[in-house]
Design a protein around this motif. Structure first.
Motif, short mmCIF file in Angstrom:
data_model
loop_
_atom_site.label_atom_id
_atom_site.label_comp_id
_atom_site.label_asym_id
_atom_site.label_seq_id
_atom_site.Cartn_x
_atom_site.Cartn_y
_atom_site.Cartn_z
N UNK A 106 0.89 -1.02 -0.13
CA UNK A 106 -0.03 -0.04 -0.21
C UNK A 106 0.74 1.38 0.03
N UNK A 107 2.00 1.21 0.87
CA UNK A 107 3.03 2.53 0.79
C UNK A 107 3.70 2.48 -0.45
N UNK A 158 0.41 14.31 1.90
CA UNK A 158 1.64 13.86 2.82
C UNK A 158 1.86 12.42 2.33
N UNK A 159 2.93 11.68 2.38
CA UNK A 159 3.08 10.44 1.92
C UNK A 159 2.19 9.44 2.69
N UNK A 160 2.09 9.79 4.09
CA UNK A 160 1.40 8.95 5.06
C UNK A 160 0.08 8.82 4.77
N UNK A 179 0.03 -0.40 10.67
CA UNK A 179 1.42 -0.57 10.10
C UNK A 179 1.89 0.55 9.26
N UNK A 180 0.89 0.92 8.22
CA UNK A 180 1.18 2.18 7.31
C UNK A 180 1.64 3.14 7.96
N UNK A 181 1.26 3.62 9.16
CA UNK A 181 1.60 4.77 9.87
C UNK A 181 2.94 4.65 10.16
#
Length: 510
Positions: free
Chosen positions: A142-143, A160-162, A384-386
């Motif tokens: 996903x990232x 923002x990327x996140x 986890x994406x965080x």
């Protein structure tokens, strides 16, 4: 039977094949709706796991990375022949998570006597490790999808990327959950579509340099190892770590076995799906790495370590090739997420059915699909994406995968050696003496590959990544004890209701 009162394999005496067969029919509410070709379609995301590792491996071992992939695939055949046999011995078990829980979780096993059922804990921990090996693939890709979209679509450049990764995760995880909510057959259809979108362009871009004359074998023969490579302890540990990372990618086609409870003919479908997927992986992993290094050279790969397929596409197919490559990569990542999502959700379901995770995670929807497990998996990966660092997530995840593979191979040896289990019917059986090969590969995984990946993580990312990996693995301990109390209360409640019913019946009779 109520959805919230699943019996576990550990509550059943399955020491004889006929008894196990009858009992196991009641264990799985999963619908038998796919054949080996549909299972293969879902597992075809595995060959695409090479994409983030092409540059990573080249940086450490140069052209020898080609041999690493080939040797790892052969290791996968050694392991997966054993797992294919286990799939036919326990056709109702959900792949690696199911085998270890079934074998180690029996109440008849000596190691489960007493208050603390050590065997049941080991079986559950192996399944948890396997889940942690697969689940973070969702967050990682996903990232990466977010990063590619940011470069492809100018409108995303200000986000923002996140935040962009979270949006991608919500859309992709939600869409795949809806698609698969009506059964695994829909997931297989999605797998067919995504396989065409991603595998065909990958093959075209990989083969194109051989046809255009841009491939030079001298780029490989002159760069087998880094110039400062020596066979000291440090470099041997690095090599063990590289093989552990390669196993996380190139041996992951064992996921085809996890759909055992959903194959129409598990005794034949499971081995077929495993062997065909392994053959595809062998060709693609070796061919892709060979093409990339032979075309770009080691220096060229290291200048584009995250996306070395893009310069090959530009070189051989022109500017249009670059656009095709980006679309291919995004499609490939969707297929990888689909494969990981289904595997990890079924791991959670299997653990819950066995009484190793809270019971609500074993609830199925009206189509026989473990939606609660899938939703829990999606929420975990949104968290986890965080972290925002796919390399760190992958490195931590590999620790879990190595643990699961090692324990599962020891499980196979136990099944072959046990006087009762060795008598169970085996429609597919690995060659004679395979338990010795399984034991050898088990030792390779634990301790050698495990020590190697921990050491490699310390060099690459510091000790924080290893800490994250072991923290997630240790989370299983409180969840397991909670589940044991939950199971004990449910059993006591059921016994109380049974006693009350018998008392009422006795009074009526009197």
């Amino acid at each position: 039977m109520d959805d919230n009162t699943h019996p576990s394999n550990s509550q059943i005496d399955w020491s004889h094949s006929e008894e196990y067969s009858r009992a196991s029919c009641d264990l799985s509410g999963l619908e038998r709706s796919i054949d080996w070709k549909q299972g293969l379609a879902i597992a075809l995301g595995v060959p695409l796991l090479i994409l983030p590792s092409i540059g990573y491996f080249t940086g450490y071992v140069w052209a020898f990375s080609i041999a690493v992939w080939g040797l790892t695939i052969f290791l996968g055949f050694f392991q997966n022949l054993a797992f294919g046999e286990l799939a036919t011995v326990f056709p109702k078990a959900s792949g690696l998570p199911g085998y270890t829980q079934t074998v180690f979780g029996s109440d008849s096993d000596k190691i489960n006597k007493g208050k603390f059922k050590f065997g049941k804990f080991i079986g559950g921990f192996s399944a948890w490790s396997y889940w942690f090996g697969w689940s973070p693939v969702l967050a990682i890709y996903a990232i990466l999808i977010g990063s590619y979209l940011k470069g492809l679509v100018p409108a995303f450049s200000g986000l923002p990327d996140t935040l962009l990764s979270l949006l991608v995760g919500a859309v992709v995880f939600g869409s795949l959950a809806v698609i698969n909510s009506k059964g695994l057959k829909n997931g297989a259809r999605a797998g067919y579509i995504l396989a065409v979108v991603s595998l065909i362009p990958l093959i075209v871009i990989t083969i194109a340099p051989f046809l255009t004359g841009d491939f030079h074998f001298s780029n490989i023969t002159g760069s087998w190892f880094p110039t400062d490579w020596t066979w000291d302890m440090k470099h041997v540990l690095i090599l063990f770590g590289i093989f552990a990372m390669a196993e996380w990618s190139a041996c992951a086609w064992e996921t085809a076995a996890i759909y055992g409870p959903e194959y129409k003919n598990p005794n034949t479908d499971t081995p077929k799906a495993l062997l065909v997927c392994g053959g595809i992986c062998l060709v693609l992993y070796v061919l892709v790495q060979t093409s990339v290094i032979g075309t770009l050279g080691v220096g060229g790969v290291l200048s584009e370590p995250m996306s070395p397929m893009l310069p090959i596409a530009n070189l051989t197919l022109g500017t249009l090739g670059a656009s095709i490559a980006i679309i291919m990569l995004v499609g490939a990542m969707l297929l990888i997420i689909q494969t990981a999502f289904l595997s990890s959700a079924r791991s959670i379901y299997s653990m819950s059915v066995e009484g190793n995770l809270p019971v609500f995670l074993s609830k199925l929807n009206s189509h026989g699909h473990p939606m609660n497990a899938m939703i829990a998996d999606a929420l975990f990966n949104m968290g986890l994406i965080l972290l925002g660092t796919p390399t760190a997530i992958l490195a931590a995840s590999a620790i879990g995968y190595i643990c699961a593979n090692g324990i599962s191979l020891y499980t196979y040896v136990k099944v072959r050696n046990d006087p009762e289990l060795s008598k169970l019917d085996r429609p597919f059986k690995a060659p004679n003496g395979w338990k010795n090969i399984a034991m050898t590969t088990a030792v390779l995984n634990i301790p050698f590959f495990l020590v190697g990946i921990i050491y490699l993580n310390s060099l690459e990312l510091g000790w924080a990544t290893t800490g994250v990996g072991f923290f997630v693995l240790c989370l299983f301990v409180p969840l397991w004890f909670y589940s044991q109390r939950e199971t004990k209360k449910a059993t006591e409640s059921q016994e109380k209701r049974t006693a009350e019913r018998e008392t009422v019946l006795a009074e009526i009779s009197a």
